[in-house]
Write an enzyme that holds these catalytic residues in place. Structure first.
Site, PDB file in Angstrom:
ATOM      1  CB  SER A 136      -0.929  -0.217   1.190  1.00 38.08           C
ATOM      2  OG  SER A 136      -1.655   0.977   1.381  1.00 38.08           O
ATOM      3  CB  SER A 188      -7.194  14.169  -2.853  1.00 36.05           C
ATOM      4  OG  SER A 188      -7.329  13.951  -1.547  1.00 36.05           O
ATOM      5  CG  HIS A 216      -8.979  13.189  -5.777  1.00 35.05           C
ATOM      6  ND1 HIS A 216      -9.657  14.242  -5.378  1.00 35.05           N
ATOM      7  CD2 HIS A 216      -8.963  12.154  -4.851  1.00 35.05           C
ATOM      8  CE1 HIS A 216     -10.158  13.906  -4.146  1.00 35.05           C
ATOM      9  NE2 HIS A 216      -9.696  12.765  -3.834  1.00 35.05           N
ATOM     10  CE  LYS A 247     -13.991  12.798  -3.401  1.00 34.63           C
ATOM     11  NZ  LYS A 247     -12.791  11.851  -2.932  1.00 34.63           N
ATOM     12  CB  THR A 276     -25.361  -1.536   1.557  1.00 30.45           C
ATOM     13  OG1 THR A 276     -25.963  -0.187   1.702  1.00 30.45           O
ATOM     14  CG2 THR A 276     -24.556  -1.450   0.092  1.00 30.45           C
ATOM     15  CB  THR A 277     -30.352   0.097  -0.317  1.00 32.41           C
ATOM     16  OG1 THR A 277     -31.135  -0.756   0.898  1.00 32.41           O
ATOM     17  CG2 THR A 277     -31.430   0.604  -1.305  1.00 32.41           C
TER      18      THR A 277
HETATM   19  C1  LIG Z   1     -13.021  10.933  -1.916  1.00 28.85           C
HETATM   20  C2  LIG Z   1     -12.075   9.801  -1.970  1.00 28.85           C
HETATM   21  C3  LIG Z   1     -12.536   8.254  -1.979  1.00 28.85           C
HETATM   22  C4  LIG Z   1     -13.832   8.132  -1.585  1.00 28.85           C
HETATM   23  O1  LIG Z   1     -15.049   8.411  -2.761  1.00 28.85           O
HETATM   24  P1  LIG Z   1     -16.533   8.956  -2.254  1.00 28.85           P
HETATM   25  O2  LIG Z   1     -17.178   8.594  -3.465  1.00 28.85           O
HETATM   26  O3  LIG Z   1     -16.356  10.321  -1.834  1.00 28.85           O
HETATM   27  O4  LIG Z   1     -16.879   8.189  -1.219  1.00 28.85           O
HETATM   28  C5  LIG Z   1     -11.801   7.265  -2.308  1.00 28.85           C
HETATM   29  N1  LIG Z   1     -10.597   7.679  -2.511  1.00 28.85           N
HETATM   30  C6  LIG Z   1      -9.994   8.957  -2.384  1.00 28.85           C
HETATM   31  C7  LIG Z   1      -8.453   9.031  -2.909  1.00 28.85           C
HETATM   32  C8  LIG Z   1     -10.975  10.134  -2.093  1.00 28.85           C
HETATM   33  O5  LIG Z   1     -10.336  11.123  -2.162  1.00 28.85           O
END
Ligand SMILES: *Cc1c(COP(=O)(O)O)cnc(C)c1O
Length: 404
Positions: A136, A188, A216, A247, A276-277
């Site tokens: 990781s 990010s 991102h 995003k 989950t739904t």
């Molecule tokens: C925001 C983010 C996520 C999670 O995505 P969401 O759709 O907001 O739950 C996963 N990985 C990274 C690097 C993020 O910044």
């Protein structure tokens, strides 16, 4: 135990460190992004939002809104349950095809968010591949870290964006042990970008699978918005590409794209998928409209790049320190949690500018920052207002400037 006292003292220590988070109470307005109304004890004020992850303003795009309205009218509000119990909404099937095509993969699998896709997707692979070791990147997002943790596999952290360290660590694990390399394309908080080709080459040499978080980058990079892996022609080398619909695509949801067998396997074993739904069909329809639009249109991406370049240039001219990076994310460095919060408060209260302070644990202590994300809709006037406000605050607090 006095439970309330426990909660209050935990909050108090966050406050003492300057890390207590206050969320601005904002009302976004479709058609007026990045302007929003802020509700505060002193009334309602218009503010300009400079830290949204709705990077391209697709959350207000007419094609997205029309698709969502139409889907609500056609299919109703919710999906009606988990896909295991209630079956697929046809919109989910179409969206998964769209996502598989976006990344040039055989299949894709939807989750309720990007967080869940990492937590469940990565977690399921790591838990079920026998004796799997996950490598990781040190900069990985909490959703990957949590997914790896809950899998209870062996985890090795390699130095951030460092293929040589990855290579060294992969060499230390026996060749016949299953290996999975998990990393991101655009990170990010620093806005730096992974050397995907080198990481893939190292992983391939050791027979390791690769899992790339393009959260991102999707919608933003590549000719069709397929992310940095598309832009660099590396998509075919990655075992799994993970992304978000929340995003740049402006809606909500997450996914993995990979081989048919891998997606089918995760679909069949991941509790975070099964129990989950499913996403509301209107959300899936909105995301599909957004992806389709950004597969064809470069206008938003080009305009965003132009805005990003202009903000950087104006910050430089004012001597305001920001991290240089090849992405759309502009971290203005402060280096102190209390100051960072103070600057953010002043931007909001005195200049009607909203930029959330980014503090520990999101970034390491001492690297607190304001993370600025220019969109295609920020005007030259918005940019001048932001930079002059920052400049004034920098002068008032006596913060250091950098040579232009
Ligand atoms: C925001 C983010 C996520 C999670 O995505 P969401 O759709 O907001 O739950 C996963 N990985 C990274 C690097 C993020 O910044």
């Amino acid at each position: 135990m006095d439970y309330e006292a426990f909660f209050l003292s935990g909050l108090q220590s966050l406050r003492a460190e300057g890390r207590y988070r206050v969320f601005a109470d904002l009302e976004r307005h479709a058609g007026a992004f990045p302007k929003a109304s802020r509700h505060s004890p002193n009334g309602i004020h218009d503010v300009t939002v400079w830290c949204s992850n709705d990077y391209l303003g697709m959350g207000q795009h007419p094609a997205v809104l029309a698709a969502m309205h139409e889907a609500i009218d056609s299919y109703g509000a919710g999906a009606g349950g988990t896909r295991n119990i209630s079956g697929n909404c046809h919109t989910h099937v179409l969206l998964e095809r769209e996502l598989a095509d976006l990344h040039g993969k055989e299949a894709a699998l939807l989750f309720t968010s990007g967080f869940v896709s990492n937590w469940a997707g990565l977690g399921t692979l790591a838990a079920r591949l026998p004796n799997c070791v996950v490598f990781s990147d040190a900069g990985n997002h909490a959703s990957m870290i949590d997914g790896i943790r809950q899998s209870r596999c062996i985890k090795r952290v390699f130095a951030h964006n460092n293929p040589r360290d990855l290579d060294r660590q992969l060499s230390e694990v026996a060749p016949d042990v299953p290996k999975l390399v998990a990393f991101e394309s655009v990170y990010s908080m620093d806005g730096d970008i992974a050397p995907i080709d080198e990481i893939c080459a190292v992983a391939e040499a050791h027979g390791a699978m690769t899992y790339l978080d393009e959260v991102h980058a999707v919608g933003l990079y590549g000719r069709r918005g397929g992310g940095v892996s598309e832009a660099t022609g590396q998509a075919h080398r990655l075992t799994v590409i993970e992304g978000t619909l929340g995003k740049a695509y402006g809606v909500v949801g997450g996914y993995i794209a990979a081989s048919r067998a891998l997606c089918d396997y995760v679909r069949s074993f991941a509790s975070g998928f099964i129990f989950t739904t499913a996403l509301p069909p209107a959300v899936a329809a909105g995301a599909m409209a957004s992806i389709r639009h950004l597969k064809e249109s470069e206008v938003e991406r080009l305009r965003q790049r132009d805005r990003v370049a202009r903000v950087r240039q104006r910050l430089d001219a004012a001597g305001l320190p920001h991290l240089d990076n090849p992405s759309h994310i502009i971290p203005v460095m402060v280096g102190d949690a209390t100051l960072c919060k103070q600057i953010s408060d002043r931007l909001l209260d005195d200049f009607d500018i909203y930029v959330q302070p980014i503090n520990y644990p999101t970034v390491p202590r001492g690297t607190e920052r304001l993370r600025i994300t220019p969109s295609p809709f920020h005007s030259n006037e918005d940019i001048e207002h932001l930079v002059s406000a920052l400049s004034e605050i920098w002068a008032d607090i006596g913060l250091e400037r950098v040579a232009a």
